[in-house]
Design a protein around this motif. Structure first.
Motif, PDB file in Angstrom:
ATOM      1  N   SER A  38       2.032   7.907  -9.840  1.00  0.00           N
ATOM      2  CA  SER A  38       2.688   6.608 -10.073  1.00  0.00           C
ATOM      3  C   SER A  38       3.680   6.718 -10.192  1.00  0.00           C
ATOM      4  N   ARG A  41       6.009   7.755  -7.593  1.00  0.00           N
ATOM      5  CA  ARG A  41       6.166   7.018  -6.511  1.00  0.00           C
ATOM      6  C   ARG A  41       7.150   5.560  -6.541  1.00  0.00           C
ATOM      7  N   SER A  42       6.705   4.640  -7.875  1.00  0.00           N
ATOM      8  CA  SER A  42       8.006   4.235  -8.132  1.00  0.00           C
ATOM      9  C   SER A  42       9.212   4.910  -8.435  1.00  0.00           C
ATOM     10  N   LEU A  82       8.302   9.502   0.562  1.00  0.00           N
ATOM     11  CA  LEU A  82       7.610   8.131  -0.398  1.00  0.00           C
ATOM     12  C   LEU A  82       6.519   7.267   0.372  1.00  0.00           C
ATOM     13  N   LEU A  85       3.620   9.462   0.207  1.00  0.00           N
ATOM     14  CA  LEU A  85       2.624   9.708  -1.280  1.00  0.00           C
ATOM     15  C   LEU A  85       2.131   8.008  -0.781  1.00  0.00           C
ATOM     16  N   ARG A  86       2.589   7.172  -1.264  1.00  0.00           N
ATOM     17  CA  ARG A  86       1.989   6.033  -0.491  1.00  0.00           C
ATOM     18  C   ARG A  86       0.851   5.810   0.105  1.00  0.00           C
ATOM     19  N   ALA A 121       3.072  -0.606   2.919  1.00  0.00           N
ATOM     20  CA  ALA A 121       3.420   0.723   3.483  1.00  0.00           C
ATOM     21  C   ALA A 121       4.091   1.179   4.136  1.00  0.00           C
TER      22      ALA A 121
END
Length: 215
Positions: A38, A41-42, A82, A85-86, A121
């Motif tokens: 998590s 991701r951010s 990204l 991953l989302r 996403a």
């Protein structure tokens, strides 16, 4: 002069800083598989958002970014990661549906939640990808039109994600700390603000056609 350029970049900078803040907050409970993924991701969202802002700031001034530019190349390399991953986290959430108590969870609400998360996403991926594709040619009418369409779609999706975070659905996310929910809701609001102001800046860039300016 583009009056919306600076507000859009300031809002994007706030979103980037908030992304890094969420990264640090996510890791506070300690390192484990869930928190690391998590946080990654951010963190990626913040980095990609920062690179996007640099390229976008030039774009709305009508300045081309060559394909050899380091910032553009970083954006082109990392935004697909990204998105991947989302989408991976979205798929994990979908697979975890078998563990939910369907006596408490509304199937329609759950389907809407998953659909919005997937659409968000993909829309953000298109926002990044469209700018990366047309950054070298800011005078392209097609590029401005496509970027405007994706910004126009991503903004309400960001709002929807924020509402879901602040007002969790019955059977999904119950018992979470109100401060945590407010933080993620505020994060989504910054995302919405950055997207909306970017759309306004895009509509005022040099050479924009009337059809690109919206109603």
């Amino acid at each position: 002069m583009n009056r919306w350029r600076t507000p859009a970049l300031v809002a994007q900078a706030a979103y980037v800083l908030a992304s890094f803040g969420v990264t640090a907050f996510t890791l506070l409970p300690g390192l484990n598989e869930g928190t690391v993924i998590s946080a990654l991701r951010s963190l990626l969202a913040g980095l990609v958002g920062a690179w996007w802002a640099v390229v976008f700031g030039r774009y709305v001034q009508g300045q081309a970014t060559p394909d050899t530019d380091g910032t553009l190349r970083a954006l082109q390399v990392f935004f697909p990661w990204l998105t991947a991953l989302r989408l991976s986290l979205w798929l994990v959430g979908l697979l975890a549906a078998s563990d939910l108590n369907w006596a408490e969870v509304n199937p329609v609400a759950f389907t809407a939640l998953q659909t919005l998360a997937l659409a968000y996403a993909l829309a953000k991926n298109a926002v990044y990808g469209t700018l990366a594709r047309f950054a070298a040619d800011p005078q392209s009418t097609l590029g401005r039109l496509r970027l405007g369409q994706w910004l126009n779609l991503a903004a309400p999706l960001a709002l929807a994600i924020g509402v879901i975070n602040v007002v969790p659905m019955r059977g999904l996310g119950q018992g979470q700390d109100p401060g945590v929910l407010l933080m993620y809701g505020g994060y989504a609001v910054l995302d919405l603000l950055a997207l909306g102001l970017s759309l306004l800046a895009l509509r005022e860039m040099p050479g924009a056609e009337p059809s690109e300016r919206g109603p």
